[in-house]
Design an enzyme around this catalytic site. Structure first.
Site, PDB file in Angstrom:
ATOM      1  N   THR A  13       1.070  -1.144  -0.166  1.00 39.25           N
ATOM      2  CA  THR A  13      -0.056  -0.589   0.269  1.00 39.25           C
ATOM      3  C   THR A  13       0.707   1.657   0.260  1.00 39.25           C
ATOM      4  OG1 THR A  13      -1.602  -1.295   1.720  1.00 39.25           O
ATOM      5  CG2 THR A  13      -1.883   0.745   1.452  1.00 39.25           C
ATOM      6  N   VAL A  14       1.811   1.267   0.862  1.00 42.57           N
ATOM      7  CA  VAL A  14       2.831   2.507   0.918  1.00 42.57           C
ATOM      8  C   VAL A  14       3.064   2.270  -0.498  1.00 42.57           C
ATOM      9  CG1 VAL A  14       4.032   3.803   2.271  1.00 42.57           C
ATOM     10  CG2 VAL A  14       2.481   2.471   3.667  1.00 42.57           C
ATOM     11  N   GLU A 129      10.948  10.244   8.595  1.00 42.93           N
ATOM     12  CA  GLU A 129       9.516  10.867   8.534  1.00 42.93           C
ATOM     13  C   GLU A 129       8.149  10.093   9.101  1.00 42.93           C
ATOM     14  OE1 GLU A 129       9.507  14.958   9.168  1.00 42.93           O
ATOM     15  OE2 GLU A 129       8.026  13.789  10.238  1.00 42.93           O
ATOM     16  N   VAL A 132       6.314   8.126  11.830  1.00 41.40           N
ATOM     17  CA  VAL A 132       5.721   8.697  13.100  1.00 41.40           C
ATOM     18  C   VAL A 132       4.291   9.469  12.730  1.00 41.40           C
ATOM     19  CG1 VAL A 132       5.005   9.315  15.603  1.00 41.40           C
ATOM     20  CG2 VAL A 132       6.829   8.787  14.391  1.00 41.40           C
ATOM     21  N   GLY A 134       2.237   9.521  10.387  1.00 41.75           N
ATOM     22  CA  GLY A 134       1.661   9.081   8.835  1.00 41.75           C
ATOM     23  C   GLY A 134       2.395  10.906   8.123  1.00 41.75           C
ATOM     24  N   GLU A 190      -2.439  -2.831  11.367  1.00 39.90           N
ATOM     25  CA  GLU A 190      -1.586  -3.486  11.365  1.00 39.90           C
ATOM     26  C   GLU A 190      -1.213  -4.746  10.770  1.00 39.90           C
ATOM     27  OE1 GLU A 190       1.779  -2.056  11.160  1.00 39.90           O
ATOM     28  OE2 GLU A 190       1.018   0.053  11.804  1.00 39.90           O
ATOM     29  N   ASP A 201       2.464  -0.298  18.864  1.00 40.42           N
ATOM     30  CA  ASP A 201       2.658   0.609  17.197  1.00 40.42           C
ATOM     31  C   ASP A 201       2.713   1.698  17.935  1.00 40.42           C
ATOM     32  OD1 ASP A 201       2.606   1.329  14.431  1.00 40.42           O
ATOM     33  OD2 ASP A 201       1.180   2.530  16.236  1.00 40.42           O
ATOM     34  N   LYS A 205       6.036   4.744  18.307  1.00 36.40           N
ATOM     35  CA  LYS A 205       6.137   5.908  17.906  1.00 36.40           C
ATOM     36  C   LYS A 205       7.013   6.386  18.687  1.00 36.40           C
ATOM     37  CE  LYS A 205       2.632   4.391  14.566  1.00 36.40           C
ATOM     38  NZ  LYS A 205       1.361   4.544  14.049  1.00 36.40           N
TER      39      LYS A 205
HETATM   40  N1  HSE Z   1      -1.094   0.767  12.524  1.00 33.69           N
HETATM   41  C1  HSE Z   1      -0.385   2.389  12.264  1.00 33.69           C
HETATM   42  C2  HSE Z   1      -2.569   2.850  13.008  1.00 33.69           C
HETATM   43  C3  HSE Z   1      -0.569   2.732  10.761  1.00 33.69           C
HETATM   44  O1  HSE Z   1      -3.471   2.170  12.772  1.00 33.69           O
HETATM   45  O2  HSE Z   1      -2.902   4.354  13.495  1.00 33.69           O
HETATM   46  C4  HSE Z   1       0.388   3.585  10.809  1.00 33.69           C
HETATM   47  O3  HSE Z   1       1.612   3.594  11.554  1.00 33.69           O
END
Ligand code: HSE
Length: 438
Positions: A13-14, A129, A132, A134, A190, A201, A205
């Protein structure tokens, strides 16, 4: 005009978003950089899938190793994720003198110290960048925009999945399971959603941000992490009745020779700006000694928002390459010789105010037993409410406290749970309220 060659590792995706942005916005990127940014390779195990991008012949490859070894490649972008192959490829790219961009927060949080060391030894950039928040420019904000400030505190909603789940339960009455399934369907979660809902997660960050803010080595293992899986609709409803929202907050505070770094569900007053951050959106409030509070807000996940952050790193690096200024901005904001190990304050020592919900028998003397135990542990009550009335069985008793020490709270709650009149594990939610802060 000079050309800067880019190799992209991972086209999920990214990665697809990055390829799309580099292709579709080629003209403005060239106009802003003063060089052509050419996507020379896109490596993925699946090169058959239609990604809606007309790649030139020879761009798609299954051989990621050849990308990091090609002498013409200037910048390697890693969007594979995970720890294994991504780490090996980044190290090989650094070893081959490539500049590297990654969105891989789990990798940086666990292996960042050694990866940054490797990049510094080789004199290349390792930019992150997108790791953390997006598209929120939080790394650049800490490292560059606020460089003249002593950072005093940060408080952020950094996981879109958790924020989406809490918002859907609060606003639409959804169940936890239905909201999580929808977050998975929409692609924020995730691959292993326990990383989201149990807070790991967010911890990845916060480890990165804490390091940048205070000049400390990355220290994931000492961050206190509590996810949202034990938050009940009843607590969300009671919080709303008292003018609060429950958010999964990443909290970091500068305590001089220590830092606080903790993640847990937190009640915040409805007039706190973070309480209006709903759905999958992220936000972070950063407090600096010169600026006071600043707030960043935006999409913390998703194809194009994350690609936007990655491309911003690519452009920074491209500009530095053109100016012969690689390494101009220290990767963790501080010069390497000034990065220390600042201890994380033990959770037992933090001071907060608290919300408790006890399930207790509706009998004479129960309230005084509970409040008596709290009193003997030095915990002062701000308010007490009994929700509903039953002729038999237990009722929720809700208490909110003034500032108290976590170790005292935990000791008191264990004692209260042992009372025969208390029928369930007490619910505890920490409160962050500007009117009552340590
Ligand atoms: N799984 C993460 C979220 C994706 O829900 O924010 C972005 O790091």
């Amino acid at each position: 005009m000079k050309t800067i060659y880019i190799g992209l590792l991972g086209c999920g995706t990214v990665g697809t978003g990055v390829a799309r942005m580099l292709t579709q916005n080629q003209d403005i990127l060239q106009a802003r950089v003063g060089a052509a940014l050419k996507l020379k390779y896109v490596a993925d195990i699946d090169i058959q899938r239609d990604r809606g991008i007309a790649f030139e012949t020879g761009v798609l490859t299954t051989d990621a190793g050849s990308v990091v070894r090609d002498p013409q490649v200037d910048i390697v972008i890693e969007t594979i994720g995970g720890l294994g192959i991504a780490s090996a490829l980044i190290l090989e790219a650094i070893d081959n003198g490539k500049q590297v961009v990654t969105a891989n927060k789990a990798l940086l949080a666990s292996q960042g110290n050694s990866l940054f060391h490797a990049a510094a030894e080789k004199g290349v950039e390792l930019a992150f960048e997108a790791s953390v928040g997006g598209c929120m420019p939080v790394i650049k904000t800490l490292r560059e925009s606020l460089v003249g400030n002593r950072i005093q505190a940060m408080s952020g909603i950094l996981n879109g999945t958790c924020n989406y789940i809490l918002s859907k339960i609060t606003d639409d009455g959804d169940t936890f399971e239905a909201a999580l399934a929808e977050a998975q369907r929409r692609g924020f979660a995730e691959a292993d959603p326990t990383l989201d809902v149990e807070g790991a997660d967010t911890a990845h960050k916060l480890a990165i941000l804490t390091s940048l803010a205070y000049g400390t080595h990355l220290n994931l293992k000492d961050i206190y992490v509590e996810g949202i899986s034990r938050i009940t609709p009843l607590d969300i409803e009671i919080a709303a009745q008292f003018g609060y929202k429950i958010k999964l907050l990443a909290i970091s505070k500068n305590r001089g020779n220590m830092v606080e770094a903790r993640i847990h569900p937190t009640m915040i007053p409805c007039d706190n700006l973070l309480s209006s951050v709903n759905g999958a959106l992220n936000a972070i409030m950063i407090t600096g000694d010169a600026v006071g509070d600043i707030l960043l807000y935006g999409r913390g996940a998703g194809m194009m928002p994350t690609a936007s952050a990655i491309v911003s790193d690519v452009v920074d690096i491209a500009r530095n390459l053109l100016a012969g200024a690689v390494g101009r901005v220290p990767v963790l904001s501080y010069q390497r010789s000034h990065i220390h190990s600042i201890p994380v304050m033990p959770m037992d020592d933090i001071i907060s105010s608290y919300y408790f919900r006890f399930e207790a028998l509706d009998q004479p003397g129960v309230l005084s037993k509970i409040s008596g135990i709290l009193g003997t542990h030095g915990i002062s009550l701000k308010s007490v409410h009994q929700k509903g009335r039953k002729s038999e069985g237990s009722v929720p008793i809700v208490m909110m406290t003034h500032l108290a020490k976590e170790s005292n709270v935990q000791a008191a709650l264990s004692e209260i749970y042992r009372l025969e009149v208390v029928s369930d594990v007490p619910a505890l939610i920490r409160i962050e309220d500007a009117n009552e802060s340590a």
